[in-house]
Design a protein around this motif. Sequence first.
Motif, PDB file in Angstrom:
ATOM      1  N   THR A 142      23.124  36.499  38.585  1.00  0.00           N
ATOM      2  CA  THR A 142      22.355  37.704  38.288  1.00  0.00           C
ATOM      3  C   THR A 142      20.855  37.424  38.294  1.00  0.00           C
ATOM      4  OG1 THR A 142      24.196  38.507  36.948  1.00  0.00           O
ATOM      5  CG2 THR A 142      22.080  39.602  36.654  1.00  0.00           C
ATOM      6  N   LEU A 143      20.464  36.315  37.715  1.00  0.00           N
ATOM      7  CA  LEU A 143      19.042  35.958  37.716  1.00  0.00           C
ATOM      8  C   LEU A 143      18.518  35.770  39.138  1.00  0.00           C
ATOM      9  CD1 LEU A 143      18.963  33.515  34.681  1.00  0.00           C
ATOM     10  CD2 LEU A 143      17.792  35.729  34.846  1.00  0.00           C
ATOM     11  N   SER A 144      19.329  35.195  40.010  1.00  0.00           N
ATOM     12  CA  SER A 144      18.878  35.019  41.395  1.00  0.00           C
ATOM     13  C   SER A 144      18.766  36.364  42.108  1.00  0.00           C
ATOM     14  CB  SER A 144      19.788  34.049  42.158  1.00  0.00           C
ATOM     15  OG  SER A 144      21.081  34.590  42.323  1.00  0.00           O
ATOM     16  N   ILE A 145      19.665  37.294  41.805  1.00  0.00           N
ATOM     17  CA  ILE A 145      19.579  38.645  42.387  1.00  0.00           C
ATOM     18  C   ILE A 145      18.302  39.340  41.932  1.00  0.00           C
ATOM     19  CG2 ILE A 145      20.621  40.962  42.266  1.00  0.00           C
ATOM     20  CD1 ILE A 145      23.364  39.484  42.258  1.00  0.00           C
ATOM     21  N   LEU A 146      17.923  39.110  40.684  1.00  0.00           N
ATOM     22  CA  LEU A 146      16.715  39.733  40.126  1.00  0.00           C
ATOM     23  C   LEU A 146      15.445  38.934  40.426  1.00  0.00           C
ATOM     24  CD1 LEU A 146      18.202  40.802  36.673  1.00  0.00           C
ATOM     25  CD2 LEU A 146      17.630  42.294  38.601  1.00  0.00           C
ATOM     26  N   TYR A 147      15.556  37.931  41.287  1.00  0.00           N
ATOM     27  CA  TYR A 147      14.432  37.102  41.740  1.00  0.00           C
ATOM     28  C   TYR A 147      13.833  36.218  40.652  1.00  0.00           C
ATOM     29  CZ  TYR A 147      14.806  40.124  45.790  1.00  0.00           C
ATOM     30  OH  TYR A 147      15.291  40.810  46.866  1.00  0.00           O
ATOM     31  N   PHE A 148      14.624  35.889  39.638  1.00  0.00           N
ATOM     32  CA  PHE A 148      14.215  34.890  38.657  1.00  0.00           C
ATOM     33  C   PHE A 148      14.805  33.551  39.107  1.00  0.00           C
ATOM     34  CE2 PHE A 148      14.117  38.837  36.145  1.00  0.00           C
ATOM     35  CZ  PHE A 148      12.825  38.767  35.666  1.00  0.00           C
ATOM     36  N   ASN A 149      14.342  33.118  40.279  1.00  0.00           N
ATOM     37  CA  ASN A 149      14.959  31.973  40.947  1.00  0.00           C
ATOM     38  C   ASN A 149      14.838  30.669  40.179  1.00  0.00           C
ATOM     39  OD1 ASN A 149      15.836  33.554  43.124  1.00  0.00           O
ATOM     40  ND2 ASN A 149      13.816  33.427  44.062  1.00  0.00           N
ATOM     41  N   SER A 150      13.708  30.422  39.556  1.00  0.00           N
ATOM     42  CA  SER A 150      13.558  29.149  38.839  1.00  0.00           C
ATOM     43  C   SER A 150      14.525  29.083  37.649  1.00  0.00           C
ATOM     44  CB  SER A 150      12.123  28.932  38.386  1.00  0.00           C
ATOM     45  OG  SER A 150      11.706  29.965  37.531  1.00  0.00           O
ATOM     46  N   CYS A 151      14.732  30.200  36.969  1.00  0.00           N
ATOM     47  CA  CYS A 151      15.697  30.230  35.861  1.00  0.00           C
ATOM     48  C   CYS A 151      17.121  30.040  36.384  1.00  0.00           C
ATOM     49  CB  CYS A 151      15.601  31.552  35.112  1.00  0.00           C
ATOM     50  SG  CYS A 151      14.031  31.830  34.286  1.00  0.00           S
ATOM     51  N   ALA A 152      17.418  30.682  37.499  1.00  0.00           N
ATOM     52  CA  ALA A 152      18.754  30.561  38.092  1.00  0.00           C
ATOM     53  C   ALA A 152      19.012  29.124  38.538  1.00  0.00           C
ATOM     54  CB  ALA A 152      18.891  31.507  39.276  1.00  0.00           C
ATOM     55  N   ILE A 153      18.039  28.510  39.170  1.00  0.00           N
ATOM     56  CA  ILE A 153      18.202  27.130  39.640  1.00  0.00           C
ATOM     57  C   ILE A 153      18.427  26.181  38.465  1.00  0.00           C
ATOM     58  CG2 ILE A 153      16.942  25.184  40.677  1.00  0.00           C
ATOM     59  CD1 ILE A 153      15.729  27.304  42.623  1.00  0.00           C
ATOM     60  N   GLU A 154      17.726  26.413  37.372  1.00  0.00           N
ATOM     61  CA  GLU A 154      17.893  25.570  36.185  1.00  0.00           C
ATOM     62  C   GLU A 154      19.338  25.645  35.666  1.00  0.00           C
ATOM     63  OE1 GLU A 154      16.251  25.665  31.658  1.00  0.00           O
ATOM     64  OE2 GLU A 154      14.769  25.941  33.251  1.00  0.00           O
ATOM     65  N   ILE A 155      19.891  26.842  35.614  1.00  0.00           N
ATOM     66  CA  ILE A 155      21.282  27.001  35.159  1.00  0.00           C
ATOM     67  C   ILE A 155      22.238  26.355  36.144  1.00  0.00           C
ATOM     68  CG2 ILE A 155      23.124  28.656  34.662  1.00  0.00           C
ATOM     69  CD1 ILE A 155      20.894  30.578  33.672  1.00  0.00           C
ATOM     70  N   TYR A 156      22.024  26.583  37.443  1.00  0.00           N
ATOM     71  CA  TYR A 156      22.885  25.965  38.462  1.00  0.00           C
ATOM     72  C   TYR A 156      22.862  24.444  38.347  1.00  0.00           C
ATOM     73  CZ  TYR A 156      23.671  30.283  41.144  1.00  0.00           C
ATOM     74  OH  TYR A 156      24.061  31.527  41.558  1.00  0.00           O
ATOM     75  N   GLN A 157      21.679  23.870  38.140  1.00  0.00           N
ATOM     76  CA  GLN A 157      21.574  22.417  38.025  1.00  0.00           C
ATOM     77  C   GLN A 157      22.319  21.895  36.800  1.00  0.00           C
ATOM     78  OE1 GLN A 157      17.299  21.945  38.234  1.00  0.00           O
ATOM     79  NE2 GLN A 157      17.372  21.506  40.426  1.00  0.00           N
ATOM     80  N   GLU A 158      22.203  22.588  35.678  1.00  0.00           N
ATOM     81  CA  GLU A 158      22.930  22.194  34.470  1.00  0.00           C
ATOM     82  C   GLU A 158      24.443  22.272  34.708  1.00  0.00           C
ATOM     83  OE1 GLU A 158      21.617  24.752  31.335  1.00  0.00           O
ATOM     84  OE2 GLU A 158      19.586  23.956  31.357  1.00  0.00           O
ATOM     85  N   LEU A 159      24.887  23.351  35.338  1.00  0.00           N
ATOM     86  CA  LEU A 159      26.314  23.503  35.613  1.00  0.00           C
ATOM     87  C   LEU A 159      26.807  22.420  36.565  1.00  0.00           C
ATOM     88  CD1 LEU A 159      26.586  27.381  35.945  1.00  0.00           C
ATOM     89  CD2 LEU A 159      27.554  25.960  34.139  1.00  0.00           C
ATOM     90  N   LEU A 160      26.014  22.112  37.569  1.00  0.00           N
ATOM     91  CA  LEU A 160      26.408  21.092  38.539  1.00  0.00           C
ATOM     92  C   LEU A 160      26.498  19.717  37.888  1.00  0.00           C
ATOM     93  CD1 LEU A 160      27.208  20.847  41.460  1.00  0.00           C
ATOM     94  CD2 LEU A 160      24.824  20.483  42.053  1.00  0.00           C
ATOM     95  N   GLN A 161      25.640  19.445  36.919  1.00  0.00           N
ATOM     96  CA  GLN A 161      25.729  18.172  36.197  1.00  0.00           C
ATOM     97  C   GLN A 161      27.010  18.092  35.370  1.00  0.00           C
ATOM     98  OE1 GLN A 161      22.145  17.879  33.864  1.00  0.00           O
ATOM     99  NE2 GLN A 161      20.950  17.063  35.573  1.00  0.00           N
TER     100      GLN A 161
END
Length: 71
Positions: free
Chosen positions: A41-60
């Motif tokens: 949802t954050l990436s859809i709303l163009y809050f890309n840096s917040c979305a990337i941070e969550i994706y990175q945490e999940l990937l770890q």
Amino acid sequence: MNEWANIYLQNGLSDMALKIYAAILDLDPRYFPARLGMAETLSILYFNSCAIEIYQELLQNFPQNAKLMLA
């Protein structure tokens, strides 16, 4: 609640979906489906840096998750 957020997101109501994901994560900050939905949802709303941070945490935490590898 997560399914409601997904339905809102699928129907273009990203702001409402974001509020629901946030409410879910207030109850359980480690709930994977809500964290993933929040990032999407954050990436859809163009809050890309917040979305990337969550994706990175999940990937770890879930390095073998196929959906995360594609995100």
